[in-house]
Structure formats: C-alpha cells, structure tokens
Design an enzyme around this catalytic site. Structure first.
Site, mmCIF file in Angstrom:
data_model
loop_
_atom_site.group_PDB
_atom_site.id
_atom_site.type_symbol
_atom_site.label_atom_id
_atom_site.label_comp_id
_atom_site.label_asym_id
_atom_site.label_seq_id
_atom_site.Cartn_x
_atom_site.Cartn_y
_atom_site.Cartn_z
ATOM 1 N N HIS A 90 -0.579 -4.235 16.563
ATOM 2 C CA HIS A 90 -1.579 -3.222 16.196
ATOM 3 C C HIS A 90 -2.930 -3.612 16.767
ATOM 4 O O HIS A 90 -3.737 -4.238 16.084
ATOM 5 C CB HIS A 90 -1.659 -3.120 14.677
ATOM 6 N N VAL A 96 -6.109 -5.660 15.789
ATOM 7 C CA VAL A 96 -6.926 -5.446 14.598
ATOM 8 C C VAL A 96 -5.979 -5.301 13.407
ATOM 9 O O VAL A 96 -4.868 -4.782 13.547
ATOM 10 C CB VAL A 96 -7.828 -4.202 14.756
ATOM 11 N N GLY A 99 -6.060 -0.999 8.524
ATOM 12 C CA GLY A 99 -6.779 -0.754 7.276
ATOM 13 C C GLY A 99 -5.846 -0.502 6.105
ATOM 14 O O GLY A 99 -6.149 -0.870 4.972
ATOM 15 N N CYS A 100 -4.690 0.105 6.366
ATOM 16 C CA CYS A 100 -3.744 0.381 5.284
ATOM 17 C C CYS A 100 -3.235 -0.917 4.650
ATOM 18 O O CYS A 100 -2.878 -0.937 3.471
ATOM 19 C CB CYS A 100 -2.591 1.241 5.767
ATOM 20 N N ASP A 104 -3.168 -1.902 0.800
ATOM 21 C CA ASP A 104 -1.968 -2.434 0.169
ATOM 22 C C ASP A 104 -2.275 -3.734 -0.573
ATOM 23 O O ASP A 104 -1.759 -3.967 -1.668
ATOM 24 C CB ASP A 104 -0.851 -2.651 1.195
#
Length: 193
Positions: A90, A96, A99-100, A104
């Site tokens: 990613h 990076v 963001g998810c 989580d």
C-alpha cells in the site's frame, strides 16, 4: 506495580483454566497475544485479532477514570518498521499505512477495554461517526500512539462502548475519530444478522 495474572478456577464450558487479569494498567505484547487466543478474558469474550492484524504492540495505559470525559481512557503503541506488511502493498513505490488500519486499531483498543471492564461476549466494531485523516504514517516513522477517551458504556443485552480517539505518529496527530462504537455480543449470530 501492576498485579499479575491469576488463574480462575475453570471455564464451565471447556473445563480449562482461564487467565483473569486483575485491574492492571498496562499490557505487554505477550498479554495481547493471550487476549487474541481467548485466554485473557475467557472463551467467547473479547479478543484481539492475531498478527498481522493486531495493530499495536502494547497497551501502555488503561484506566476506568480519567480521560477527556473522566469515564476512562486507554493508550497503546505500535513500533513502526519498514518491513510491516501493509507498507509492502500500500502502495508500490509509495508506501503508507492505510488509514483504515488506524481506525481498526481504535476499534480493537475499544473492544479490549470493554473486556477489561468486565463485559462479556465477542467484540464487533459497529461504527464511527466522524473520521478525519490529517497526516500519514510512512516507513521512516518510529512510533504510533493510539488514544481513546471513553464517553459512555451501555450494559444491557449488548455491552456497548462509545469513545473518541486519535492517532499520533512520532508525536504528530495524523488521525481523529469521534463516537467510535464497539459492542460485545453474547450471541455472535445476532451481531451479524
């Protein structure tokens, strides 16, 4: 000094001894793995995911009081290494942390806190009201810190926690979320129906 684990007599369903945390204020990586295997809060109760989905290395502080609302708070940390699995995919040549995964981590942390508070049932993320990405986590970073301020606990058929949280990377805010909700479901089939 924090209390250590004690052995509860046995779990009635499995007749196996179960580790029971006393009101400790921090947890090591090995403690988190015990939680992931269902041995911290007992079978059928709150668990963390196993690595690589476990999104923190230790819980540095957990308390029933304190925080922005004086209803409890919890903090955890993740040591950043360039070889972490999400950096490899990613994105190619532009790594990076998604963001998810920060979201989580906050759900995981809230679920852990519900188990620590004595709630029973399997944890499931329910929602988050407002999520803001204000920065990013890259392979050159050193440490991510997650923080939750508990706002409310509802203890009925569902044991529900509501919190606000944030994520810092090397002491710079990169993520904020409000009204994060996690529930503990005694009958997990009801959670997914």
């Amino acid at each position: 000094m924090d209390a250590v684990f004690t052995i509860r007599v046995t779990d009635q369903r499995t007749a196996r001894p179960v580790l029971e945390p006393k009101k400790r204020s921090s947890f090591s990586y090995n403690d988190l793995l015990e939680c992931a295997h269902g041995r911290l809060f007992g079978p059928g109760n709150a668990r963390l995911p196993l690595p690589p989905m476990l999104m923190f290395d230790r819980i540095t502080h957990i308390a029933e009081v304190g925080g922005a609302n004086d209803k409890g708070e919890v903090e955890a940390e993740l040591d950043i290494r360039p070889d972490l699995w999400f950096f490899l995919c990613h994105f190619e040549n532009d790594p990076v942390m998604p963001g998810c995964l920060g979201m989580d981590a906050l759900w995981q942390l809230l679920g852990f806190m519900l188990g620590w508070l004595g709630g029973h049932g399997a944890g499931r993320a329910i929602s988050a009201c407002e999520v803001k990405f204000i920065g990013q986590i890259v392979p050159t970073a050193k440490k991510v810190r997650y923080h939750l301020d508990l706002k409310r606990i509802i203890s009925r058929k569902l044991f529900l926690g509501i919190a606000d949280g944030w994520v810092d990377c090397d002491d710079v805010r990169v993520f904020e979320a409000k009204d994060i909700r996690v529930g503990l479901f005694a009958n997990i089939a009801a959670a997914v129906a």
